[in-house]
Design an enzyme around this catalytic site. Structure first.
Site, PDB file in Angstrom:
ATOM      1  N   GLU A 154      13.286 -32.371   2.637  1.00 52.16           N
ATOM      2  CA  GLU A 154      14.051 -33.104   1.623  1.00 52.16           C
ATOM      3  C   GLU A 154      14.843 -34.146   2.371  1.00 52.16           C
ATOM      4  O   GLU A 154      15.963 -33.884   2.813  1.00 52.16           O
ATOM      5  CB  GLU A 154      15.027 -32.178   0.894  1.00 52.16           C
ATOM      6  CG  GLU A 154      14.400 -31.211  -0.047  1.00 52.16           C
ATOM      7  CD  GLU A 154      15.459 -30.573  -0.955  1.00 52.16           C
ATOM      8  OE1 GLU A 154      16.066 -31.288  -1.778  1.00 52.16           O
ATOM      9  OE2 GLU A 154      15.682 -29.369  -0.823  1.00 52.16           O
ATOM     10  N   LEU A 188      12.449 -40.189   7.524  1.00 51.34           N
ATOM     11  CA  LEU A 188      12.030 -38.867   7.989  1.00 51.34           C
ATOM     12  C   LEU A 188      10.864 -38.328   7.143  1.00 51.34           C
ATOM     13  O   LEU A 188       9.878 -37.822   7.692  1.00 51.34           O
ATOM     14  CB  LEU A 188      13.226 -37.901   7.963  1.00 51.34           C
ATOM     15  CG  LEU A 188      12.955 -36.483   8.464  1.00 51.34           C
ATOM     16  CD1 LEU A 188      12.349 -36.477   9.865  1.00 51.34           C
ATOM     17  CD2 LEU A 188      14.260 -35.664   8.443  1.00 51.34           C
ATOM     18  N   GLU A 227       0.830  -1.206   0.000  1.00 51.20           N
ATOM     19  CA  GLU A 227       0.000   0.000   0.000  1.00 51.20           C
ATOM     20  C   GLU A 227       0.868   1.262   0.000  1.00 51.20           C
ATOM     21  O   GLU A 227       0.526   2.258  -0.657  1.00 51.20           O
ATOM     22  CB  GLU A 227      -0.909   0.031   1.242  1.00 51.20           C
ATOM     23  CG  GLU A 227      -1.889  -1.131   1.344  1.00 51.20           C
ATOM     24  CD  GLU A 227      -1.332  -2.316   2.127  1.00 51.20           C
ATOM     25  OE1 GLU A 227      -0.120  -2.598   2.013  1.00 51.20           O
ATOM     26  OE2 GLU A 227      -2.112  -2.967   2.843  1.00 51.20           O
ATOM     27  N   SER A 273      21.964 -43.611  -7.007  1.00 56.04           N
ATOM     28  CA  SER A 273      20.735 -42.869  -7.311  1.00 56.04           C
ATOM     29  C   SER A 273      20.960 -41.773  -8.342  1.00 56.04           C
ATOM     30  O   SER A 273      20.033 -41.058  -8.690  1.00 56.04           O
ATOM     31  CB  SER A 273      20.171 -42.264  -6.024  1.00 56.04           C
ATOM     32  OG  SER A 273      21.068 -41.290  -5.522  1.00 56.04           O
ATOM     33  N   ALA A 307      13.597 -41.903   3.307  1.00 53.94           N
ATOM     34  CA  ALA A 307      12.306 -42.578   3.461  1.00 53.94           C
ATOM     35  C   ALA A 307      11.766 -42.505   4.890  1.00 53.94           C
ATOM     36  O   ALA A 307      10.559 -42.375   5.100  1.00 53.94           O
ATOM     37  CB  ALA A 307      12.450 -44.038   3.030  1.00 53.94           C
ATOM     38  N   CYS A 326      -2.650  -3.760   7.159  1.00 60.60           N
ATOM     39  CA  CYS A 326      -2.298  -4.001   8.558  1.00 60.60           C
ATOM     40  C   CYS A 326      -2.766  -2.849   9.427  1.00 60.60           C
ATOM     41  O   CYS A 326      -2.927  -1.710   8.982  1.00 60.60           O
ATOM     42  CB  CYS A 326      -0.806  -4.250   8.709  1.00 60.60           C
ATOM     43  SG  CYS A 326       0.206  -2.828   8.274  1.00 60.60           S
ATOM     44  N   ASP A 361      24.520 -38.526   1.223  1.00 64.14           N
ATOM     45  CA  ASP A 361      24.592 -37.722  -0.003  1.00 64.14           C
ATOM     46  C   ASP A 361      25.473 -36.486   0.130  1.00 64.14           C
ATOM     47  O   ASP A 361      25.869 -35.900  -0.873  1.00 64.14           O
ATOM     48  CB  ASP A 361      23.183 -37.251  -0.405  1.00 64.14           C
ATOM     49  CG  ASP A 361      22.269 -38.424  -0.749  1.00 64.14           C
ATOM     50  OD1 ASP A 361      22.804 -39.489  -1.106  1.00 64.14           O
ATOM     51  OD2 ASP A 361      21.038 -38.266  -0.663  1.00 64.14           O
ATOM     52  N   CYS A 400      -0.777   0.256   7.587  1.00 67.94           N
ATOM     53  CA  CYS A 400      -1.185   0.679   6.250  1.00 67.94           C
ATOM     54  C   CYS A 400      -2.612   1.217   6.253  1.00 67.94           C
ATOM     55  O   CYS A 400      -2.963   2.067   5.437  1.00 67.94           O
ATOM     56  CB  CYS A 400      -1.074  -0.477   5.273  1.00 67.94           C
ATOM     57  SG  CYS A 400       0.641  -0.896   4.946  1.00 67.94           S
TER      58      CYS A 400
END
Lengths: 384, 384
Positions: free
Chosen positions: B309, B314, B60, B176, B312, B83, B208, B92
Site C-alpha cells: 500500500e 514504490l 486432521e 485525495s 506511485a 504433514c 498521509d 498428521c
C-alpha cells in the site's frame, strides 16, 4: 397526465412494438427523430411502420398506408407526438384525423417548437381520444440527441475516450497502437454512425491522420439493419484555429462533408485548393481557440448528436466547460505508467467539489476491454 | 495422477465440504495454510475440522478427535497433503495411520520442502489408499501465498491501488479524500487482514500518516467468522532508506509489530526512542533505495502474502521489477484531469511489448466504485 391513465396490456404491448419499429430507423433517420407507429383495430395490428430517412414518409404514414380503410375507428400507437406542421411531408396529425382513427396513444410529446403539443391538440380538437406517456422514458431515450436539440438548440455531446487502467492514451513517445482491442475500435464505428457530426482537433489530424469516416465493413451486427446505401456519414468537423490542415491529410481523401473551423479565415489560395466536399467556417475565439459554445450553437442547427474524438486538450475542454453530456470510455486492462500521456486535460482543480460529476450508466466487456458509459451530471456547475 | 481417477459423487461432495471448512480459517491460520478435513464412514460424516491458528491442532487432528473410534476404516478428505514432520504438532500422516483410516483423499500436495510428498508416501507405506487431486485448483487457490512461499521462498505480493478513471490518485495539491467510497476502503481492511505484512514507503507515512492496522469494527461481514480476539495484525513494514520516520507518526502509536527497513542503520539514539514493538532492519540498496528482492527474500521467511500500500514510486517499482503477483485496483467513477497525481511510476517504456502483462481475474462493484483484480503474467519479462 400519464399518472392518471391505467394502460391495458394491449396498450403496453402495442407501444412496445412501436418502439421496436422505431429502433429500426435508429441509424438512418437523422437529423429526424426515430419514430415507430402501430395501428390496431379489434385487437389486431392492421398497420405498422417506422420513419426510415429524412425526407421520406413519417412512421404514421407508413402505418396508415398499410392499414388502409382498416384505420377507420382504430387506435394508433405512436412513439412521438404526431407532427402538426407542413415540412417536407404534410402533418401526420391531419393524416390520422382524415382517415378517422378513434384514439391515438403517444409515448412522448415532441419538443420541436413547431409541434410542442400542437399535434396532440389538433387530434383532440378533431374529437380523437389522445393518451400520452406510455413508455415515455424508453421513447425519449431513443432520441436523446433530437430531444436535447429541440429543447435547447444544442446537440447532445458524447466524448469518446480510450485509455489504460492508469488513464494513459499513449507511451511517452506517442506510441498508442494498440491500447484497446479490435472490438472497442469497431464499437467506435457504431458511435460514429449514430452521430450527425464528429468533432476533432487539428492536433489529432497532424499526429494520427485519421480518415474519421464510418467504414461499412467494420459495422458488425449493425449491417443487418443498415444497408451500405443507407449509410450516413457524419459531418467531420476539424477545429483548426490557426489553419494548419495539410492538403495531404487522409480525411480529405474521403469524399464526404468536412467542416474546417478556424478563428481566422484560411488564405483564399489555400481554400481554393480544398476539395469541394470541404467547407470553411470562422467562429469567435476564446483564449486563442475556437469557442466551443459557438461551435455547438452552430452545429445545433442541424445536428442531434455530436461525437468528440479528440486529444486530451479538446476532449478535456468539452468536459471542463460543461458541454459534454456523456463520456464513453474504452478501458484497456493495461498499465502504461506515469510517463504515458494523460487522458484528459482539465483545469487545476483544488477541491474534490470542483471535479466533474459523473454517473455510470452502462458497463460491458468488449473483447479484452471494458466500455464504460458515464453521464455528466448537470447539477454541478464546473468552475473554470 | 488425478486424471486417472474417477471421483464418486460422495468424494466430490466431501472434498467440497472440506474446502468449505478450510475457508473458515482463511483469516486466522497464517503463516500456516488454511486446511479442512472431513472423515467419512459408511457414507456418513463422523468427524470434521479445520486448522484455526498456527500452533494449534491441524485440521486432521480436529476431525479425528471428533470421529474417535469411528475413524477406523473410514475415508479422510483433506484439502492439503497431511504433514509428515514434527513441528509444533506431531505429523498428521502418523495420526491418520495410528487411528486406522482406510483411505485418504488429498486435494493438493503440500509444497513445503519438509512435506512435499512425504506425507502421502507415509500413508501409502502404511497400506492406506491415497487419491490425490480432487478439487486441486480450488484447494490451491485457498493458499496462494503459502504455496508461493513454499515453492519459491518468496511471499505472494498484492499491490493495492486506488484511482480515478483517468488514473489519478490525488489532485495536484495532494487532496485525495475521498476518491473512492467507504465500501472500497472497508475492502482494504479485508486485504490487510489476509496479509502477513503490509509494505509502505516513508513518503506515504510523511504525507498521509496512516496507522496501517486492521480495524475490527470496519471488517463488515468478516466479523461473523473472526472474533476480535482472533484478529491478527499484519506486520507493518516501512521502507525508509534515509531514516526519516518521525517519532510522532500515527503508526507508532498502534501497539503491534512494525519493521523499519533502511539502507543505513538508524542512529542509536533514535533507535533507543522507538517503542518496543518496532524493529529495525538494514538491507542492501539498489540505486539508493531498499532492494525489493532482498526485502521479499527476508519477508519470505515468515510471510505468505504481502500487501503493498504505497505511492506511485514504490508500488510502481514492485510492478516494474516483476515482483508483484496481483494488482487490486479500486476505481472511482471520477475524472480528476491530467494535472492530478499519477497512479504508478514505471520505466519510460518505448514499445507496447514492454508494458506489464495483466489479466483481469475479477471485477465487481463496491458501492460507487469498481474493484478490479488483475494477475500479473509472469511470461513477460519486464525490461528495466
Amino acid at each position: 397526465m400519464s399518472l392518471n391513465i391505467s394502460w391495458s396490456v394491449l396498450d403496453t404491448q402495442m407501444m412496445s412494438r412501436a418502439i421496436q419499429l422505431a429502433r429500426k430507423g435508429f441509424y438512418t433517420t437523422r437529423p429526424n427523430p426515430s419514430v415507430g407507429c402501430v395501428i390496431v383495430k379489434d385487437n389486431q395490428i392492421v398497420g405498422e411502420g417506422y420513419h426510415q430517412k429524412a425526407g421520406e414518409p413519417h412512421a404514421e404514414v407508413h402505418a396508415l398506408r398499410m392499414a388502409g380503410e382498416h384505420a377507420r375507428g382504430a387506435t394508433a400507437y405512436v412513439t412521438l407526438e404526431p407532427c402538426s406542421h407542413y415540412g417536407r411531408t404534410p402533418p401526420c396529425a391531419l393524416a390520422l384525423i382524415n382517415i378517422g382513427v378513434k384514439r391515438v396513444v403517444v409515448a412522448v410529446e415532441d419538443p420541436n417548437p413547431q409541434v410542442a403539443g400542437r399535434g396532440i391538440q389538433m387530434l383532440r380538437d378533431a374529437g380523437i381520444e389522445v393518451d400520452v406517456g406510455l413508455h415515455r422514458d424508453e421513447a425519449y431515450a431513443l432520441n436523446l440527441g433530437f430531444m436535447k436539440r429541440m429543447e435547447s438548440g444544442l446537440p447532445r455531446v458524447t466524448v469518446k475516450l480510450a485509455a489504460s487502467l492508469d488513464g494513459k492514451t499513449a507511451l511517452s513517445n506517442g506510441v498508442s497502437k494498440w491500447i484497446t482491442g479490435p472490438e472497442s475500435r469497431r464499437d467506435v464505428q457504431r458511435l460514429r454512425l449514430r452521430s450527425c457530426a464528429l468533432v476533432t482537433g487539428i492536433e489529432t489530424i497532424l499526429v494520427d491522420d485519421p480518415s474519421l469516416n464510418v467504414r461499412y465493413q467494420e459495422l458488425g451486427g449493425i449491417k443487418d439493419s443498415v444497408t451500405e446505401a443507407q449509410l450516413l456519414q457524419p459531418l467531420r468537423v476539424i477545429l483548426d484555429s490557426r489553419a494548419r490542415l495539410p492538403l495531404s491529410a487522409a480525411c480529405l481523401a474521403v469524399v464526404s462533408p468536412i467542416l474546417l473551423v478556424s478563428t481566422v479565415a484560411y488564405p483564399a489560395k489555400f481554400q481554393a485548393q480544398l476539395p469541394s466536399h470541404v467547407s470553411c467556417l470562422v467562429l469567435p475565439a476564446i483564449a486563442g481557440r475556437v469557442s466551443l459554445p459557438e461551435l455547438l450553437s452552430y452545429l445545433g442547427q442541424s445536428c442531434n448528436h455530436v461525437l468528440v474524438e479528440a486529444g486530451a486538450t479538446l476532449a478535456g475542454a468539452f468536459l471542463a466547460q460543461g458541454l459534454a453530456d456523456e463520456l464513453v470510455l474504452y478501458q484497456a486492462m493495461k498499465i502504461l505508467g506515469g510517463q504515458g500521456r494523460n487522458l484528459l486535460q482539465l483545469p487545476d482543480y483544488q477541491t474534490m467539489a470542483q471535479i466533474p460529476a459523473l454517473m455510470l450508466v452502462d458497463e460491458r466487456k468488449l473483447g479484452p476491454d471494458t466500455r464504460l458509459i458515464l453521464s455528466v451530471m448537470l447539477d454541478t456547475s464546473l468552475i473554470n
